[in-house]
Design a protein around this motif. Structure first.
Motif, PDB file in Angstrom:
ATOM      1  N   PRO A  35       0.816  -1.215   0.000  1.00 38.88           N
ATOM      2  CA  PRO A  35       0.000   0.000   0.000  1.00 38.88           C
ATOM      3  C   PRO A  35       0.857   1.276   0.000  1.00 38.88           C
ATOM      4  O   PRO A  35       0.343   2.369  -0.204  1.00 38.88           O
ATOM      5  N   PHE A  36       2.163   1.124   0.209  1.00 37.34           N
ATOM      6  CA  PHE A  36       3.070   2.268   0.245  1.00 37.34           C
ATOM      7  C   PHE A  36       3.875   2.425  -1.047  1.00 37.34           C
ATOM      8  O   PHE A  36       4.690   3.331  -1.159  1.00 37.34           O
ATOM      9  N   ARG A  37       3.668   1.539  -2.002  1.00 38.91           N
ATOM     10  CA  ARG A  37       4.482   1.542  -3.220  1.00 38.91           C
ATOM     11  C   ARG A  37       4.453   2.896  -3.932  1.00 38.91           C
ATOM     12  O   ARG A  37       5.469   3.354  -4.451  1.00 38.91           O
ATOM     13  N   TRP A  38       3.318   3.536  -3.959  1.00 34.75           N
ATOM     14  CA  TRP A  38       3.182   4.815  -4.665  1.00 34.75           C
ATOM     15  C   TRP A  38       4.130   5.880  -4.111  1.00 34.75           C
ATOM     16  O   TRP A  38       4.596   6.750  -4.845  1.00 34.75           O
ATOM     17  N   ILE A  39       4.441   5.776  -2.814  1.00 34.51           N
ATOM     18  CA  ILE A  39       5.317   6.770  -2.186  1.00 34.51           C
ATOM     19  C   ILE A  39       6.722   6.695  -2.783  1.00 34.51           C
ATOM     20  O   ILE A  39       7.369   7.713  -2.990  1.00 34.51           O
ATOM     21  N   LYS A  40       7.178   5.485  -3.080  1.00 30.63           N
ATOM     22  CA  LYS A  40       8.525   5.292  -3.622  1.00 30.63           C
ATOM     23  C   LYS A  40       8.728   6.046  -4.945  1.00 30.63           C
ATOM     24  O   LYS A  40       9.856   6.400  -5.281  1.00 30.63           O
ATOM     25  N   ALA A  41       7.672   6.277  -5.684  1.00 32.52           N
ATOM     26  CA  ALA A  41       7.781   6.919  -6.996  1.00 32.52           C
ATOM     27  C   ALA A  41       7.757   8.446  -6.916  1.00 32.52           C
ATOM     28  O   ALA A  41       7.942   9.123  -7.918  1.00 32.52           O
ATOM     29  N   ARG A  42       7.530   8.990  -5.746  1.00 31.60           N
ATOM     30  CA  ARG A  42       7.440  10.442  -5.586  1.00 31.60           C
ATOM     31  C   ARG A  42       8.837  11.042  -5.424  1.00 31.60           C
ATOM     32  O   ARG A  42       9.747  10.383  -4.918  1.00 31.60           O
ATOM     33  N   PRO A  43       9.017  12.318  -5.780  1.00 32.14           N
ATOM     34  CA  PRO A  43      10.307  12.993  -5.556  1.00 32.14           C
ATOM     35  C   PRO A  43      10.595  13.097  -4.053  1.00 32.14           C
ATOM     36  O   PRO A  43       9.669  13.159  -3.232  1.00 32.14           O
ATOM     37  N   SER A  44      11.871  13.138  -3.697  1.00 25.82           N
ATOM     38  CA  SER A  44      12.252  13.105  -2.278  1.00 25.82           C
ATOM     39  C   SER A  44      11.609  14.222  -1.459  1.00 25.82           C
ATOM     40  O   SER A  44      11.238  14.008  -0.312  1.00 25.82           O
ATOM     41  N   ARG A  45      11.480  15.406  -2.024  1.00 25.77           N
ATOM     42  CA  ARG A  45      10.862  16.514  -1.273  1.00 25.77           C
ATOM     43  C   ARG A  45       9.407  16.184  -0.938  1.00 25.77           C
ATOM     44  O   ARG A  45       8.938  16.484   0.151  1.00 25.77           O
ATOM     45  N   GLN A  46       8.701  15.573  -1.873  1.00 25.22           N
ATOM     46  CA  GLN A  46       7.318  15.172  -1.614  1.00 25.22           C
ATOM     47  C   GLN A  46       7.259  14.040  -0.608  1.00 25.22           C
ATOM     48  O   GLN A  46       6.344  13.985   0.208  1.00 25.22           O
ATOM     49  N   ILE A  47       8.215  13.136  -0.652  1.00 20.96           N
ATOM     50  CA  ILE A  47       8.227  12.013   0.286  1.00 20.96           C
ATOM     51  C   ILE A  47       8.304  12.535   1.712  1.00 20.96           C
ATOM     52  O   ILE A  47       7.604  12.051   2.601  1.00 20.96           O
ATOM     53  N   GLY A  48       9.133  13.532   1.961  1.00 17.11           N
ATOM     54  CA  GLY A  48       9.218  14.125   3.293  1.00 17.11           C
ATOM     55  C   GLY A  48       7.897  14.731   3.730  1.00 17.11           C
ATOM     56  O   GLY A  48       7.473  14.568   4.875  1.00 17.11           O
ATOM     57  N   LYS A  49       7.240  15.427   2.821  1.00 22.14           N
ATOM     58  CA  LYS A  49       5.936  16.030   3.126  1.00 22.14           C
ATOM     59  C   LYS A  49       4.894  14.940   3.412  1.00 22.14           C
ATOM     60  O   LYS A  49       4.087  15.070   4.337  1.00 22.14           O
ATOM     61  N   ILE A  50       4.925  13.881   2.629  1.00 19.05           N
ATOM     62  CA  ILE A  50       4.004  12.754   2.861  1.00 19.05           C
ATOM     63  C   ILE A  50       4.233  12.183   4.250  1.00 19.05           C
ATOM     64  O   ILE A  50       3.290  11.908   4.991  1.00 19.05           O
ATOM     65  N   GLY A  51       5.495  12.022   4.637  1.00 25.12           N
ATOM     66  CA  GLY A  51       5.816  11.518   5.974  1.00 25.12           C
ATOM     67  C   GLY A  51       5.271  12.422   7.062  1.00 25.12           C
ATOM     68  O   GLY A  51       4.692  11.948   8.050  1.00 25.12           O
ATOM     69  N   GLU A  52       5.427  13.732   6.897  1.00 30.69           N
ATOM     70  CA  GLU A  52       4.898  14.687   7.877  1.00 30.69           C
ATOM     71  C   GLU A  52       3.381  14.563   7.986  1.00 30.69           C
ATOM     72  O   GLU A  52       2.825  14.564   9.088  1.00 30.69           O
ATOM     73  N   GLU A  53       2.714  14.453   6.846  1.00 32.10           N
ATOM     74  CA  GLU A  53       1.257  14.331   6.849  1.00 32.10           C
ATOM     75  C   GLU A  53       0.805  13.020   7.489  1.00 32.10           C
ATOM     76  O   GLU A  53      -0.168  12.998   8.248  1.00 32.10           O
ATOM     77  N   LEU A  54       1.507  11.931   7.193  1.00 33.01           N
ATOM     78  CA  LEU A  54       1.149  10.638   7.799  1.00 33.01           C
ATOM     79  C   LEU A  54       1.261  10.696   9.321  1.00 33.01           C
ATOM     80  O   LEU A  54       0.378  10.219  10.036  1.00 33.01           O
ATOM     81  N   VAL A  55       2.362  11.274   9.806  1.00 34.25           N
ATOM     82  CA  VAL A  55       2.555  11.389  11.260  1.00 34.25           C
ATOM     83  C   VAL A  55       1.466  12.276  11.865  1.00 34.25           C
ATOM     84  O   VAL A  55       0.851  11.909  12.871  1.00 34.25           O
ATOM     85  N   ALA A  56       1.222  13.431  11.268  1.00 33.81           N
ATOM     86  CA  ALA A  56       0.209  14.347  11.804  1.00 33.81           C
ATOM     87  C   ALA A  56      -1.166  13.692  11.818  1.00 33.81           C
ATOM     88  O   ALA A  56      -1.892  13.766  12.827  1.00 33.81           O
ATOM     89  N   ASP A  57      -1.528  13.035  10.729  1.00 35.69           N
ATOM     90  CA  ASP A  57      -2.840  12.385  10.653  1.00 35.69           C
ATOM     91  C   ASP A  57      -2.948  11.212  11.627  1.00 35.69           C
ATOM     92  O   ASP A  57      -3.982  11.021  12.272  1.00 35.69           O
ATOM     93  N   TRP A  58      -1.863  10.436  11.751  1.00 39.21           N
ATOM     94  CA  TRP A  58      -1.879   9.301  12.688  1.00 39.21           C
ATOM     95  C   TRP A  58      -2.033   9.828  14.121  1.00 39.21           C
ATOM     96  O   TRP A  58      -2.844   9.299  14.891  1.00 39.21           O
TER      97      TRP A  58
END
Length: 180
Positions: A35-58
């Protein structure tokens, strides 16, 4: 969806590309069905933002109060604590997490969240612990051993360093630490 290519040269290049895919995608095979495969295809700057959003939402879903930090020294304020968030997907070739760009800024904890194809690991590390060099897993990222501005934390996902144990490993551990 079966795409038909009418141009014979396009068809040939598609066939050539398809024949090469396995040799380049070998490492990505571990992510098939994740379910996380899509994240691997994102640019590194977006990956960091995705991580921040996942933590905040969790954290929000667990009942913790989450606010955006008013400055760039921390990513979020969670239950009154200034939190810097670092995100890593599992590095395919050597199965490590590498949390990068850890700086000496104004935050209380560094929330490291690592995503493997079918698992998630997390640590809530007090900043005081991040002031200590712990070779070979934690040390300078730039400038060799003399570098001081940024550090990275790098270790095999299935065997984190023992000094991290009090700070988590599982998301439930981090939730317990945040509640305390």
């Amino acid at each position: 969806m079966d795409i038909k290519f009418t141009d014979p040269d396009v068809r040939l290049v598609v066939e050539l590309a398809t024949s090469k895919e396995a040799s380049y995608a070998e490492g990505d095979l571990m992510w098939v069905g994740s379910p996380f495969r899509w994240i691997k295809a994102r640019p590194s700057r977006q990956i960091g933002k995705i991580g921040e959003e996942l933590v905040a939402d969790w954290c929000s879903s667990k009942g913790f109060k989450v606010e955006r930090s008013r400055d760039s020294d921390a990513d979020r304020i969670i239950s009154g604590h200034r939190i810097e968030i670092k995100f890593s997907t599992l590095w395919t070739e050597n199965k490590i997490y590498k949390f990068q760009q850890i700086r000496d800024q104004k935050y209380d904890f560094c929330f490291c969240i690592g995503v493997s194809p079918f698992d998630v690991h997390a640590w809530l590390i007090p900043k005081t612990e991040l002031r200590k060099d712990r070779p070979p897993t934690f040390g300078p990222q730039h400038g060799g051993s003399a570098g001081t501005d940024t550090k990275w934390l790098s270790f095999e996902a299935d065997s984190p360093p023992s000094w991290l144990k009090p700070f988590g490993g599982r998301l439930s551990d981090v939730a317990r630490i945040l509640k305390a």
